[in-house]
Design an enzyme around this catalytic site. Structure first.
Site, short mmCIF file in Angstrom:
data_model
loop_
_atom_site.label_atom_id
_atom_site.label_comp_id
_atom_site.label_asym_id
_atom_site.label_seq_id
_atom_site.Cartn_x
_atom_site.Cartn_y
_atom_site.Cartn_z
N ASN A 23 64.39 71.35 21.85
CA ASN A 23 64.11 70.31 20.91
C ASN A 23 65.13 70.23 19.78
OD1 ASN A 23 61.84 69.67 21.94
ND2 ASN A 23 60.42 71.11 20.90
N ARG A 97 62.72 60.06 26.13
CA ARG A 97 62.20 59.70 24.70
C ARG A 97 62.96 60.24 23.41
NH1 ARG A 97 57.41 58.09 23.08
NH2 ARG A 97 56.98 58.67 20.77
N ASP A 121 57.34 62.50 28.46
CA ASP A 121 56.10 63.24 28.85
C ASP A 121 54.86 62.25 28.72
OD1 ASP A 121 56.84 65.50 29.89
OD2 ASP A 121 56.68 66.55 27.75
N MET A 341 47.03 67.25 18.53
CA MET A 341 47.94 66.38 18.51
C MET A 341 48.24 65.25 19.49
SD MET A 341 51.24 68.38 16.53
CE MET A 341 52.16 67.10 16.37
#
Length: 434
Positions: A23, A97, A121, A341
């Site tokens: 990330n 993404r 995802d 989330m």
């Protein structure tokens, strides 16, 4: 489509070094577009999502030089904005993404960009509103063309401003931050994400000449500068992989040392696994998980069932809830997993139930796990990896199970974990790539 064949029931032993943080890499690599000068980055993981982004940066005209297995030098001196009009760009950006984070740097430096709706995802709705609203507040103008599926953005007059983000989005904060460093005037971002990876991005940008204060808090102040220079940056180890290894050690009753884990940057992660009864010893910057056949889930002080939920940093990261859930299946006690989330991230539990786990899926966001306390081992089955984190959770389940399991679509796992089969086999696992 590749698959893993896993023979379960083997205890692992040895040392493992976590890869660089996925990330963080996606943000840091996009940031090289902010300067024409060379930027050297170390500890880059060799995984599909990161490699695809590096290819995209190269196709945009940046010079990419691989210095070693995990070090690259980037020089975005001659960026070709015309490439963004090609079918190849549309295909690359849609599949990844993380490509959304090229927007901030391109708008800041060149005043224009275009991007298709990104992919990623299949874990539920992941809106881009925070990115777009933040960039709009800086003065960017968005136009969506329904015919070609592209967003066209004009950022020729970015101006610093105050903004309160509607959610503490990590990628949204990164994108706005990278646009703001070259905007005119001062930008204040309140409710900014403050994950270690955002802190790393801020430190890197400051080393390039940016003026960012409030690093580590949810209130960032950015004084715009005329231009940024080159720098050298080393990325943190991947906290999600570290948490995965802790869960793996507990589930398989293994003795594992996680080397160079940047323990101070892990936040509440060790504490959450500790609440699950897992013994963890911190030795300098290493984490030692001793062989432990049984582990018992804590309850709250009033005796009620433990709940583990995700939350923005410094809360517990949502990327590790799948690992916590699978680890709880062989614990003693009961835990409620609350995935706030993403509404589709718990749907992989049907595979764990097929393996013999006792799980009640309450709704798309909550699952109650009744630990088996090692009384009954999970059994090997054939299953498919739906996303990166669920895929590794299923891999952990398979490694602890009795018999042979096959996991299909392991390309999803490869997107986030480098050479995971080879690295675990070095500890004694029995994983064969089909």
């Amino acid at each position: 489509m590749a698959s893993f064949e896993i023979i379960g029931g083997t205890r692992l032993q040895g040392e493992i070094v976590p890869q660089g943080a996925k990330n963080e890499a996606l943000q840091i690599i996009c940031a090289v577009l902010l300067t024409p000068e060379p930027v050297t980055i170390h500890n880059i993981p060799d995984i599909r999502d990161v490699n695809k982004l590096i290819e995209l940066i190269g196709h945009l005209g940046a010079k990419v030089e691989k210095l070693s297995a995990d070090s690259y030098r980037f020089e975005a001196k001659d960026v070709d904005l015309a490439y963004m009009e090609s079918p190849e760009f549309a295909k690359e950006a849609t599949a990844l993404r993380g490509s959304i984070m090229i927007l901030g740097p391109l708008l800041a430096r060149f005043g224009q960009a275009r991007i298709p709706k990104p992919g990623g995802d299949k874990i539920g709705r992941r809106r881009l509103d925070t990115h777009f609203l933040g960039l709009e507040k800086l003065g960017a103008k968005f136009n969506y063309n329904s015919k070609d599926g592209f967003f066209y953005i004009d950022g020729s007059h970015l101006q610093g401003t105050y903004m309160l983000l509607d959610e503490a989005s990590v990628t949204g904060t990164a994108n706005i931050l990278m646009a703001a460093v070259l905007a005119k005037g001062t930008t204040t971002i309140y409710n900014a994400a403050c994950e270690p990876y955002i802190q790393q991005l801020c430190k890197m940008l400051n080393s390039m000449g940016a003026k960012i204060s409030g690093i580590g808090s949810n209130l960032l102040t950015i004084e715009g500068v005329e231009a940024l220079g080159g720098t050298e940056h080393r990325m943190l180890p991947d906290m999600i992989e570290i948490g995965s290894f802790i869960g793996l050690a507990a589930m398989t009753g293994s003795e594992i040392t996680i080397k160079n884990a940047a323990v101070k940057e892990l936040g509440i992660i060790p504490e959450i696994f500790g609440r699950m009864g897992i013994k963890i010893e911190i030795k300098g910057d290493d984490i030692f998980i001793p062989q432990q056949y049984k582990y018992e889930l804590e309850t709250f002080i009033d005796g009620s069932t433990l709940t583990i939920a995700d939350a923005p940093w410094p809360g517990f990261t949502p990327d590790l809830l799948s690992i916590v859930l699978v680890t709880a299946t062989q614990a003693k006690g009961t835990v409620l997993i609350h995935q706030k989330m993403f509404e589709s991230r718990l749907f992989f539990v049907d595979k764990l139930i097929d393996m013999g786990a006792q799980i009640i899926l309450c709704d798309p966001h909550r699952a109650t796990v009744i630990g088996l306390d090692r009384r009954v081992p999970l059994r090997g089955i054939r299953m498919t990896s739906p996303d990166i984190r669920a895929g590794v959770a299923l891999l952990i389940a398979a490694l602890s199970a009795e018999g042979t399991s096959i996991i299909d679509n392991v390309e999803q796992i490869d997107r986030g974990y480098q050479y995971i089969d080879q690295r675990l086999n070095a500890l004694g696992a029995k994983i064969r790539r089909l």
